[in-house]
Motif scaffolding. Structure first.
Motif: not given
Length: 438
Positions: A138, A140, A175, A178, A180, A183
């Protein structure tokens, strides 16, 4: 559902790829148009003014390199074209790269990139394994760096948001796993497609990023502990549906619904994806998708479309049941009845979200880091009040909050994801060490 596989085995089995005009390898597309090796452009007109053949050739090669770098960073690339030698080098510096990405430090990443450039680049594009690890951590800022590709230290190369890894999935799948949202949004900003499916013998084939998010949401402990052992669903008890909705409205579920909502907004034929869940009696993933993306379904007239399909299916089952003789085909009759119950459950779910979905969504959106500690009893009361105000609440006795199983301690979803990532990193390190030693 986990996208992580044996990195060592994947590296050993990686395809060989030579950067030449042929551009073909085992496993590469055999169609006339190869997105990895598109037709090379003719020399730029300004090159005609160069009288020195060597200088002309050098400038054309630079032009061709820039063309391939751009094409390979923007086309959908599948399967992975990374050189086996590059993968070996990449896993050799994996332990140095991972801590840098955990800090999400752009200067440190550029420093290690400059020092070990041959480990990160293959075919004038940053290898998908690098972006995959960036997403897993993660990171970014580092993700924006490699996707943008404007830093002089990257020397004109960048990462492709639609480049399949050697494990058979795309960056957006990682992504989605995860959870996120930032993301996922970043990948969409640089052109990631939500309609690419997993492929290959190292992964379940045909999964969209949306499927990964939904299936992993289904594995949340709250849902597993409260729903998987509940037989009321098979019996057609609507209390199961109410319990499911109450669980999905908890603050801990917001990150999962937000990710699903964002992916659904970019997924084609999302109504068909919802119908596949309902058609196969998968009420939990159907509820997750319907609640998270109910705004889009309203815009697409999806509620009416799904309702009509359910009605048609129920009528078809009823006609089929009328044709069965009493005392015969008992197994077929039982299966037909189970299907009928599943469709009635789906129809009931659609009715609830159609009438109270916007109010439920407004309630979910009020969850933030400041009120994640909200009592489950308090959330339960608010959800029950919303359902009753839209005349879709349970008749008679309400859902008993004591019947729901919670964690013994509070853990925000962000922490859960972090712990999951740590465990996967430990496993990855073991696999990489095994690969290097062997």
């Amino acid at each position: 559902m986990s996208l992580q596989t044996d990195h060592g085995t994947a590296a050993v089995e990686a395809l060989h790829q030579e950067d030449n005009s042929e551009g073909t390898t085992d496993g590469a597309p055999t169609d006339e148009y190869d997105p990895w090796e598109p037709p090379h452009p003719p020399p730029h007109p300004s090159l005609a003014d160069l009288t020195c053949p060597i200088q002309h050739m050098r400038q054309y090669m630079l032009q061709l390199q820039r063309f391939l770098a751009d094409a390979r960073a923007t086309n959908i690339i599948a399967p992975d074209r990374t050189h086996k030698e590059t993968l070996i080098k990449y896993y050799g510096i994996y332990d140095r790269l991972s801590p840098v990405l955990q800090k999400d430090s752009v200067p440190l990443f550029l420093r290690i990139f400059e020092k070990y450039r041959e480990c990160f680049v293959s075919g004038f594009v940053i290898i998908p394994q690098t972006l995959d690890l960036i997403i897993l951590e993660n990171a970014l800022r580092c993700a924006n760096l490699v996707l943008e590709g404007k830093s002089p230290k990257l020397c004109g190369v960048r990462a492709n948001p639609n480049y399949m890894t050697s494990f058979g999935y795309f960056p957006l799948h990682q992504a989605a796993e995860s959870f996120s949202v930032e993301m996922v949004e970043l990948l969409f900003r640089y052109g990631a497609s939500a309609n690419q499916r997993t492929s290959g013998n190292k992964i379940i084939e045909g999964l969209l990023p949306l499927h990964v998010a939904i299936e992993n949401t289904c594995q949340h402990k709250y849902l597993e502990d409260n729903l998987l052992v509940d037989e009321n669903y098979r019996k057609g008890n609507f209390g199961y549906i109410y319990k499911l909705i109450h669980l999905l409205c908890l603050p801990e579920m917001k990150i999962f619904l937000d990710t699903t909502r964002l992916l659904a907004a970019h997924t084609d034929n999302v109504v068909d994806e919802l119908w596949k869940y309902m058609e196969h009696g998968k009420i939990v993933p159907a509820a997750i998708l319907l609640l998270a993306a109910q705004r889009r379904f309203r815009k697409l007239n999806g509620f009416d479309m799904i309702k009509n399909r359910i009605d048609d299916s129920i009528f078809s089952l009823i006609r089929e049941g009328c044709g069965l003789q009493i005392g015969k085909n008992t197994k077929a009759a039982k299966q037909r009845k189970e299907k009928e119950v599943r469709f009635y459950n789906a129809l009931f779910l659609v009715r609830i979200i159609l009438k109270a979905g916007e109010a439920l969504d407004a309630h979910i959106q009020t969850h933030s880091e400041n009120n994640m500690q909200a009592s489950h009893h308090e959330v339960h009361g608010k959800v029950s009040a919303v359902l009753k105000s839209y005349d879709v609440g349970p008749l008679g006795k309400d859902i008993c909050i004591e019947d729901l199983q919670w964690f013994d301690f509070f853990m925000p979803c962000a922490s859960m994801v972090a712990i999951s990532c740590i465990c996967r990193r430990l496993l990855n390190n073991i696999l990489i060490l095994y690969f290097i030693c062997s």
